[in-house]
Enzyme design. Sequence first.
Site, PDB file in Angstrom:
ATOM      1  N   ARG A  55       3.051  29.309 -38.869  1.00  0.00           N
ATOM      2  CA  ARG A  55       2.995  30.351 -40.040  1.00  0.00           C
ATOM      3  C   ARG A  55       2.091  31.407 -39.387  1.00  0.00           C
ATOM      4  NH1 ARG A  55       3.906  25.626 -41.864  1.00  0.00           N
ATOM      5  NH2 ARG A  55       2.599  24.949 -40.133  1.00  0.00           N
ATOM      6  N   THR A  56       0.982  31.446 -38.622  1.00  0.00           N
ATOM      7  CA  THR A  56       0.024  32.446 -38.612  1.00  0.00           C
ATOM      8  C   THR A  56       1.022  33.474 -37.599  1.00  0.00           C
ATOM      9  OG1 THR A  56      -1.570  31.266 -38.948  1.00  0.00           O
ATOM     10  CG2 THR A  56      -2.298  33.090 -37.610  1.00  0.00           C
ATOM     11  N   LYS A  84      -1.723  31.392 -14.064  1.00  0.00           N
ATOM     12  CA  LYS A  84      -2.373  31.654 -12.497  1.00  0.00           C
ATOM     13  C   LYS A  84      -3.950  31.651 -12.599  1.00  0.00           C
ATOM     14  CE  LYS A  84       1.797  34.632 -11.887  1.00  0.00           C
ATOM     15  NZ  LYS A  84       2.265  35.763 -11.588  1.00  0.00           N
ATOM     16  N   ARG A 105      -4.991  34.072 -30.958  1.00  0.00           N
ATOM     17  CA  ARG A 105      -5.422  32.766 -31.365  1.00  0.00           C
ATOM     18  C   ARG A 105      -5.703  32.026 -30.278  1.00  0.00           C
ATOM     19  NH1 ARG A 105      -2.456  28.340 -35.209  1.00  0.00           N
ATOM     20  NH2 ARG A 105      -3.472  29.767 -36.658  1.00  0.00           N
ATOM     21  N   HIS A 133     -11.183  31.166 -39.205  1.00  0.00           N
ATOM     22  CA  HIS A 133      -9.545  31.816 -39.446  1.00  0.00           C
ATOM     23  C   HIS A 133      -9.614  32.794 -40.521  1.00  0.00           C
ATOM     24  CE1 HIS A 133      -5.340  31.779 -39.194  1.00  0.00           C
ATOM     25  NE2 HIS A 133      -5.270  30.590 -39.220  1.00  0.00           N
TER      26      HIS A 133
END
Length: 360
Positions: A55-56, A84, A105, A133
Amino acid sequence: MISEFPHLIDLADHPVSWWNGLLELGQEILKNPALYANSCRGKIMGTLFYEPSTRTQMSFQTAMLRLGGTIIGFDNPQTSSVAKGENLKDTTKIVSGYSDVLVIRHPIAGAAKAAALTADCPVINAGDGGHLHPTQTLTDLLTLKCEKGRLTGLTIGLCGDLLNGRTVHSLCKAMACYPDNHFIMISTKELAMPSYIKDYIRAHGGTFEETFSLEEAIPKLDMLYMTRIQRERFASVEEYEAQKDTYILTPKKMKLAKPDMIVLHPLPRVDEIEVAVDDDPRALYFKQAKYGMYIRMALILTMLQSAKKTELLVGQTHPGIACQNEKCITCREPYLPKSFIGSGTTLTCEYCDERLLLRH
Ligand code: NCD
């Protein structure tokens, strides 16, 4: 430290009037999305998703596309130079140089703030570990505003993983800033709300109670916010197994609730809400996810139009003192300047908000 860009790391960094402005714009866009179809033409949004998301991530992407902009980024750091060994600072520096706004995120608390320290464009926190959030909270506020008609005088039940659930942390901090809201925190002792959130509610005049029983709390609620037990944030499978399935919302429990109580959930659902509850008109979690797209359109637009500078680190460094929270970004990325609020034996890390235990 002052950054020359507007960032959204924590809603508390902005006044309530700014949140209200976003909610108004979100409602405007919802009523007439076509009016905004070219508002971000020529602009690029970078998305750095170090953690899974449906969703986000997709609501941010569709929000930008519906504003006429374009998107770049990764949803799996293993396909980028992170695999890496590139650190957060370098990845942020590079991708923010390609973008007009950066959405991040990350599984570690404080990562969005750390990214904002080096970014060359505004940064939006799309979830930093079990910490905060803010854009989910904007989604929740828009849902409440549209569905309950108000953000004040509400009895709000929060149920599930209140320790690791970043959505409920941000939600409590925000709703405590509107008058006369009361929180009922429903959880096991092990997954209770962190004390820094409870302190924040008290300091802002909000009231709360804590209980184990969903059945006892549900009749009192105007809104029930269900959450998933955050499996990925547990130290062991055994600890997770001991907590899962404690709370399951069923049609039978919904019978105990007020006729106008609404049920929200940031999603994904695992099994904490029985599928049979979806048909109850009070179950609004799918509608809530759609509101998320409109509020993110309002947010992207606002961030791109703002010339506001952001104060990122306001605390102090203390020689020889580091954050003790192993889930804090300062423990993972050692080059970061440490910064603490407070003095003496009560120091709080400015990245993850955890209090340090100091013995003198
Ligand atoms: C939440 C999250 O990622 O914190 N989901 C979301 O953003 N809608 C909730 C969760 O993962 O349980």
